[in-house]
Design a protein around this motif. Structure first.
Motif, PDB file in Angstrom:
ATOM      1  N   ARG A  26     -10.256  -9.405  -3.011  1.00 55.43           N
ATOM      2  CA  ARG A  26     -11.378  -8.817  -3.753  1.00 55.43           C
ATOM      3  C   ARG A  26     -11.275  -7.305  -3.833  1.00 55.43           C
ATOM      4  O   ARG A  26     -11.945  -6.682  -4.661  1.00 55.43           O
ATOM      5  CB  ARG A  26     -12.708  -9.216  -3.107  1.00 55.43           C
ATOM      6  N   GLY A  27     -10.477  -6.714  -2.965  1.00 53.98           N
ATOM      7  CA  GLY A  27     -10.330  -5.263  -2.991  1.00 53.98           C
ATOM      8  C   GLY A  27     -11.671  -4.573  -2.888  1.00 53.98           C
ATOM      9  O   GLY A  27     -12.590  -5.061  -2.210  1.00 53.98           O
ATOM     10  N   LEU A  28     -11.812  -3.460  -3.569  1.00 55.02           N
ATOM     11  CA  LEU A  28     -13.039  -2.675  -3.418  1.00 55.02           C
ATOM     12  C   LEU A  28     -14.222  -3.263  -4.187  1.00 55.02           C
ATOM     13  O   LEU A  28     -15.296  -2.670  -4.223  1.00 55.02           O
ATOM     14  CB  LEU A  28     -12.784  -1.222  -3.822  1.00 55.02           C
TER      15      LEU A  28
ATOM     16  N   SER B  13       0.848  -1.180   0.000  1.00 56.21           N
ATOM     17  CA  SER B  13       0.000   0.000   0.000  1.00 56.21           C
ATOM     18  C   SER B  13       0.889   1.236   0.000  1.00 56.21           C
ATOM     19  O   SER B  13       1.958   1.232   0.614  1.00 56.21           O
ATOM     20  CB  SER B  13      -0.884  -0.012   1.252  1.00 56.21           C
ATOM     21  N   HIS B  14       0.456   2.256  -0.739  1.00 58.88           N
ATOM     22  CA  HIS B  14       1.230   3.505  -0.713  1.00 58.88           C
ATOM     23  C   HIS B  14       0.294   4.694  -0.751  1.00 58.88           C
ATOM     24  O   HIS B  14      -0.764   4.667  -1.376  1.00 58.88           O
ATOM     25  CB  HIS B  14       2.237   3.569  -1.875  1.00 58.88           C
ATOM     26  N   THR B  15       0.703   5.686  -0.012  1.00 57.61           N
ATOM     27  CA  THR B  15      -0.020   6.943  -0.010  1.00 57.61           C
ATOM     28  C   THR B  15       1.046   8.024   0.077  1.00 57.61           C
ATOM     29  O   THR B  15       2.219   7.720   0.314  1.00 57.61           O
ATOM     30  CB  THR B  15      -1.013   7.002   1.171  1.00 57.61           C
TER      31      THR B  15
ATOM     32  N   SER C 165     -10.312  -6.303   2.814  1.00 58.82           N
ATOM     33  CA  SER C 165     -10.710  -6.582   1.424  1.00 58.82           C
ATOM     34  C   SER C 165      -9.496  -6.920   0.562  1.00 58.82           C
ATOM     35  O   SER C 165      -9.587  -7.700  -0.384  1.00 58.82           O
ATOM     36  CB  SER C 165     -11.471  -5.389   0.831  1.00 58.82           C
ATOM     37  N   LYS C 166      -8.341  -6.365   0.915  1.00 57.69           N
ATOM     38  CA  LYS C 166      -7.129  -6.660   0.155  1.00 57.69           C
ATOM     39  C   LYS C 166      -6.575  -8.038   0.530  1.00 57.69           C
ATOM     40  O   LYS C 166      -5.993  -8.724  -0.307  1.00 57.69           O
ATOM     41  CB  LYS C 166      -6.090  -5.567   0.375  1.00 57.69           C
ATOM     42  N   ALA C 167      -6.757  -8.456   1.782  1.00 63.29           N
ATOM     43  CA  ALA C 167      -6.313  -9.800   2.163  1.00 63.29           C
ATOM     44  C   ALA C 167      -7.121 -10.856   1.408  1.00 63.29           C
ATOM     45  O   ALA C 167      -6.572 -11.850   0.938  1.00 63.29           O
ATOM     46  CB  ALA C 167      -6.436 -10.001   3.672  1.00 63.29           C
TER      47      ALA C 167
ATOM     48  N   VAL D 277      -2.782  -5.021   3.467  1.00 61.31           N
ATOM     49  CA  VAL D 277      -2.333  -3.857   4.230  1.00 61.31           C
ATOM     50  C   VAL D 277      -2.866  -2.600   3.564  1.00 61.31           C
ATOM     51  O   VAL D 277      -3.033  -2.551   2.346  1.00 61.31           O
ATOM     52  CB  VAL D 277      -0.780  -3.834   4.329  1.00 61.31           C
ATOM     53  N   ASP D 278      -3.193  -1.609   4.399  1.00 61.28           N
ATOM     54  CA  ASP D 278      -3.640  -0.326   3.846  1.00 61.28           C
ATOM     55  C   ASP D 278      -3.065   0.811   4.678  1.00 61.28           C
ATOM     56  O   ASP D 278      -3.061   0.740   5.905  1.00 61.28           O
ATOM     57  CB  ASP D 278      -5.169  -0.236   3.844  1.00 61.28           C
ATOM     58  N   VAL D 279      -2.582   1.828   3.996  1.00 52.93           N
ATOM     59  CA  VAL D 279      -2.116   3.038   4.679  1.00 52.93           C
ATOM     60  C   VAL D 279      -2.858   4.242   4.110  1.00 52.93           C
ATOM     61  O   VAL D 279      -3.199   4.288   2.930  1.00 52.93           O
ATOM     62  CB  VAL D 279      -0.592   3.254   4.528  1.00 52.93           C
TER      63      VAL D 279
END
Ligand SMILES: CC(C)(COP(=O)(O)OP(=O)(O)OC[C@H]1O[C@@H](n2cnc3c(N)ncnc32)[C@H](O)[C@@H]1OP(=O)(O)O)[C@@H](O)C(=O)NCCC(=O)NCCS
Length: 237
Positions: free
Chosen positions: A165-167, A93-95, A160-162, A111-113
């Motif tokens: 399926r994501g969004l 994840s990147h932001t 959702s990323k694990a 993972v999400d940031v």
């Protein structure tokens, strides 16, 4: 099953020369995508995440960083190509300002940031969250509400990323209570006891959530903060 590995890097502390060195470890399609970012800060975070993924996978699996081949799953989750001969799931994840990567052999990871600078109104929550979560947010003052919103958002995205399926998954099917922490995944047809979640604030301006779907008991988490790249080697804090 070994550890869940969670690595992140504060991209704001990384020089352009280091970003260039990192970019050299990416494959042609990644470099193409990197070149299309409009802002250098966003490009740096993208490059950092993708380079970090390679370095982390190499550390865990003992392969050269430039040997990694990836393939996208049905909803776009990148996975290690079967030709690599290793069973490991990873996610990145990147932001703006931050890049993070998680990996685990024997469990699915997401993972999400997100940056805390961006403000989100209740409208987003009303659209994406479960009614109980929206109610909990409504009861909070603006500052803690903002913090709780970001925690819920990153937890849902990580989940959702694990799953891969994501969004495309309904984010309101994962229902979180932040304090004390609990999660109900029954609306998604998932057994919550197979999941573990971790939250942290890698910097004062970022939040991170990690989701792990495992078949056995709790897997220990190893966090590594990557600071810099010298001669394509990560220097750890
Ligand atoms: C994946 C997704 C959750 C990304 O969230 P985001 O907060 O915008 O971005 P993040 O930085 O956290 O994550 C992006 C990374 O997640 C990974 N990713 C992409 N699709 C993914 C998926 N379905 N599941 C898990 N991870 C995914 C990639 O490594 C991606 O990195 P990249 O964009 O640099 O290549 C969201 O964009 C999504 O669900 N997209 C795919 C869904 C879709 O419609 N797919 C149609 C193609 S079949």
């Amino acid at each position: 099953v070994g550890n869940v590995w969670l690595w992140w890097v504060d991209v704001r502390s990384v020089s352009e020369a280091v970003v260039q060195a990192w970019a050299a470890t990416l494959d042609a399609s990644e470099r193409d995508r990197a070149a299309r970012f409009r802002f250098a800060t966003d490009r740096a975070a993208y490059v950092a995440a993708h380079a970090l993924a390679r370095v982390l996978l190499s550390r865990v699996c003992g392969r050269p960083t430039n040997a990694w081949r990836f393939v996208a799953g049905p909803y776009g989750k990148p996975r290690v190509h079967a030709s690599m001969g290793v069973e490991i799931d990873f996610n990145l994840s990147h932001t703006r300002g931050l890049a993070a990567v998680a990996a685990c052999a024997g469990a699915d990871v997401g993972v999400d940031v997100e940056g805390t600078i961006r403000r989100h109104g209740l409208g987003v929550a009303e659209y994406h969250f479960a009614p109980a979560e929206v109610d909990a947010l409504r009861r909070l003052q603006p500052a803690p509400r903002q913090e709780a919103f970001l925690q819920l958002w990153t937890l849902k995205e990580a989940w959702s990323k694990a799953t891969g399926r994501g969004l495309t998954s309904r984010l309101d099917a994962a229902v979180f209570v932040l304090e004390p922490f609990s999660v109900d995944l029954s609306a998604a047809g998932e057994d919550a006891s197979a999941w573990q979640f971790h939250r942290c604030a890698p910097t004062a301006e970022h939040v991170l959530a990690l989701a792990v779907r495992r078949s056995g008991r709790e897997i220990p988490l190893e966090r590594v903060v990557a600071r810099e790249v010298r001669h394509q080697e990560l220097v750890m804090v």
